[in-house]
Design a protein around this motif. Structure first.
Motif, mmCIF file in Angstrom:
data_model
loop_
_atom_site.group_PDB
_atom_site.id
_atom_site.type_symbol
_atom_site.label_atom_id
_atom_site.label_comp_id
_atom_site.label_asym_id
_atom_site.label_seq_id
_atom_site.Cartn_x
_atom_site.Cartn_y
_atom_site.Cartn_z
ATOM 1 N N GLU A 130 0.853 -1.194 0.000
ATOM 2 C CA GLU A 130 0.000 0.000 0.000
ATOM 3 C C GLU A 130 0.891 1.248 0.000
ATOM 4 O O GLU A 130 0.669 2.189 -0.756
ATOM 5 C CB GLU A 130 -0.870 -0.045 1.268
ATOM 6 N N ARG A 131 1.919 1.179 0.800
ATOM 7 C CA ARG A 131 2.817 2.335 0.942
ATOM 8 C C ARG A 131 3.536 2.654 -0.370
ATOM 9 O O ARG A 131 3.752 3.821 -0.686
ATOM 10 C CB ARG A 131 3.834 2.051 2.050
ATOM 11 N N GLY A 133 2.367 2.002 -3.207
ATOM 12 C CA GLY A 133 1.335 2.251 -4.220
ATOM 13 C C GLY A 133 1.086 1.096 -5.170
ATOM 14 O O GLY A 133 0.705 1.292 -6.323
#
Lengths: 224, 425
Positions: A130-131, A133
């Motif tokens: 998630e970090r 992307g």
């Protein structure tokens, strides 16, 4: 206080016929939270130095201290556990495992960490994806991703184990300038936001200029 | 971790299809060959109906005699009723003792007015039906009174009942055996020739026809199978038998002959090793020979497979280096590679094992051929081949094959320099 300290490090590669001095009397001290780049011409020993800092290789002589721990005399299992907990690697060619999907690749360092359940590993891997992307690509194979995405997966893998130090060997070397800039921005955030120590080998002066300090090597020797 | 391991193994299977397919075929073939050899032995010793009690059985298929004054002169063979009863009928320790013909003999069966049918005949006593666990489809076995009164009753197998009467419900029906009338007491499921002493098509009281005794009526055509309460009783039963033989030898001393026991009666494994009545079998030597054959059948393909395993590892050298960089220890890497290979070997082993069962079914005639009077061909049932012991051996061989074929390549891969591995040097 130095998180990485090398004292009088020498590295000699020997074959039956040739002896090559890859590093000669290298002394380096890198403070916690520093973003350092290592530069120099090809074959000057940059990657060898990074491998020694990453405990992937051993010096012929000299001492390597990481986070207060002397690397010498560490047994294989202790060194593996240390690498797993303290160090994250980003390679120029990504070195993702093509037979595994993105999520499994990112989970890799966590497989070798004791006391983590499968669901905890997956949750942590999803978090770092998630970090960077790429949460929408977690079930894709590396072969289905662009070079920039692969490198972001590699960074996510390096981050999965939450290491204090990230060692990046020409992380933008195989990327075009736009993707290279994205990766540099990501590394910059990891340094500035998380306080992680980053040591990066690069040929790119512009990218090196973005780091706190440049260590230059020439023919295995550290130059000012 | 196991889930990851399986996932990783499957991923490897997919990514190196050709090499994996060749490895699987090679391992499967190896396990197949071994399991065929194992089955050849297993059918002789493993329990299956109607020889489900094999682990508790002792056999005295033959006896041996020698001239008292000239021990070099021997006689070996089946025994007479008198000898069987004197030596074995008095045993007190076993659960049951049966006296029956040591081999089947040919018999012509006929329903008056119909064509005759060739079959195998075995004479037995009533204990036979206790020692062996036949499945009765119709009727029941003959009893002690029938045997003692030499009654012409018979138990026949299902196929014979159908041939003679067109139905398996044949209890009470009459037929001629070698032109002598017999009444069907019961019908049992067909028995494979592989069930050795239990095999026949027709069973009748041995008292109902001539047994052809010889050597002062000491020898004949009978043998004995003992059903012990437990295998732990074997030694005590043998000791009791030795005492009975010694006593019997005194009784028959006037004949100038005496019985020698050759450590009989034998358990199932030793009995399967008998090659001649005048020799005590050496089951330990047989076991050694079998394991040497297994070893050869494992080592030769393992050497070939290790080359393929190493080739698979070489293609993964970069991945293995990355794993080491991220904290995998040498021992963990070794365990992972070993486990991955084991999964592939177990999959191969399963294929090889199933192939060996299929092969045994398809080629049972020549694989398990026995020399019986009527030339009856052996038939195979799944419970003869699928035994916990054969399955256990298949798994054991998979482990050994895996160990032999992957240990060195895995060890070598785990010792590789991390930097060289990552850079594929």
């Amino acid at each position: 206080m130095a998180i990485i300290e090398l004292k009088e490090v020498n590295k000699v590669f020997r074959t039956d016929e040739v002896e090559t001095q890859a590093l000669e009397n290298v002394n380096i001290s890198i403070a916690k939270g520093e973003f350092v780049s290592i530069m120099g011409p090809s074959g000057c020993g940059k990657s060898t130095l990074l491998n020694i800092i990453g405990l992937l290789d051993t010096p012929t002589s000299g001492t390597v201290t990481i986070n207060g721990t002397m690397a010498a005399n560490m047994k294989d299992s202790a060194m593996a556990a240390f690498r797993n907990a303290k160090l994250g690697f980003v390679f120029q060619s990504f070195h993702l495992i093509n037979s595994l999907n993105v999520l499994d690749n990112v989970e890799l360092p966590l497989l070798y960490r004791h006391g983590l359940s499968g669901s905890e590993r997956t949750a942590r891997a999803k978090e770092v994806l998630e970090r960077v992307g790429l949460s929408h690509r977690m079930y894709h194979r590396p072969s289905q991703l662009s070079g920039g995405q692969c490198q972001r997966v590699a960074i996510a893998r390096a981050l999965a184990g939450n290491p204090e130090i990230i060692l990046a060997d020409e992380p933008t070397g195989n990327l075009d300038s736009r993707m290279g800039a994205e990766v540099m921005q990501l590394l910059g955030e990891l340094n500035s936001q998380d306080g992680r120590t980053i040591v990066m080998v690069t040929h790119n002066d512009d990218q090196a200029a973005l780091t706190d300090r440049i260590i230059r090597l020439y023919d295995g020797r550290q130059v000012m | 971790m196991i889930k990851q391991l399986i996932k990783q193994t499957l991923a490897q299977l997919r990514s190196q299809r050709m090499l994996t397919a060749v490895s699987i075929i090679g391992s499967a073939l190896s396990i197949f060959l071994i399991m065929v050899v194992v089955m050849l032995h297993q059918v002789q010793v493993a329990p299956f109906a109607p020889v489900s009690n094999r682990p508790r059985m002792l056999h005295a298929d033959w006896a041996s005699m020698q001239v008292i004054d000239a021990p070099q002169y021997c006689s070996n063979g089946p025994i007479s009723e008198k000898t069987a009863k004197s030596q074995f009928g008095k045993l007190t320790i076993p659960e049951a003792v049966t006296i029956c013909n040591s081999e089947t003999r040919p018999a012509n069966l006929q329903v008056p007015g119909s064509k005759s049918v060739g079959s195998d005949l075995r004479g037995t006593d009533e204990q036979y039906w206790t020692v062996f666990d036949f499945t009765f489809i119709d009727g029941k076995p003959y009893n002690k009174a029938d045997v003692d009164s030499k009654l012409h009753v018979a138990v026949i197998d299902r196929s014979t009942a159908r041939l003679l009467f067109g139905t398996e419900k044949a209890a009470g029906r009459e037929f001629l055996m070698n032109y002598v009338p017999y009444t069907v007491a019961g019908v049992v499921r067909d028995v494979s020739v592989l069930a050795d002493g239990a095999f026949s098509h027709v069973w009748v009281p041995y008292t109902s026809f001539d047994q052809g005794e010889w050597l002062s009526n000491l020898m004949g055509s009978l043998c004995v199978t003992i059903l012990a309460k437990s295998p732990d009783d074997f030694d005590a039963i043998r000791a009791e038998y030795e005492r009975n033989v010694a006593e019997y030898n005194k009784e028959i001393s006037s004949t100038g002959w005496e019985f020698i026991t050759r450590n009989r009666p034998y358990d199932q494994e030793k009995n399967a090793s008998v090659i001649a009545a005048n020799l005590e079998p050496d089951e330990k030597a047989d076991r050694r020979t079998r394991w040497i054959i297994y070893a050869i059948l494992l080592i030769v393909p393992a050497i070939n497979l290790s080359g393929m395993t190493e080739s698979r590892m070489r293609r993964r050298v970069e991945e293995l280096g990355v794993r080491r960089a991220f904290g995998c220890t040498r021992a963990q890497l070794l365990a992972q590679l070993f486990s991955e290979n084991l999964l592939i070997t177990i999959l191969s082993g399963l294929i090889g094992w199933l192939a060996s069962i299929g092969f045994a079914f398809l080629f049972s005639n020549f694989l398990f051929s026995q020399s019986y009077n009527t030339g009856t061909q052996p038939f195979i049932e799944l419970n003869m081949l699928v035994q916990p012991s054969t399955f256990g051996l298949a798994i054991l061989f998979c482990f050994i094959l895996n160990f032999l074929s992957s240990s060195f390549p895995a060890w070598k891969a785990s010792r590789a320099n991390i930097v060289n591995a990552i850079n594929k040097h």
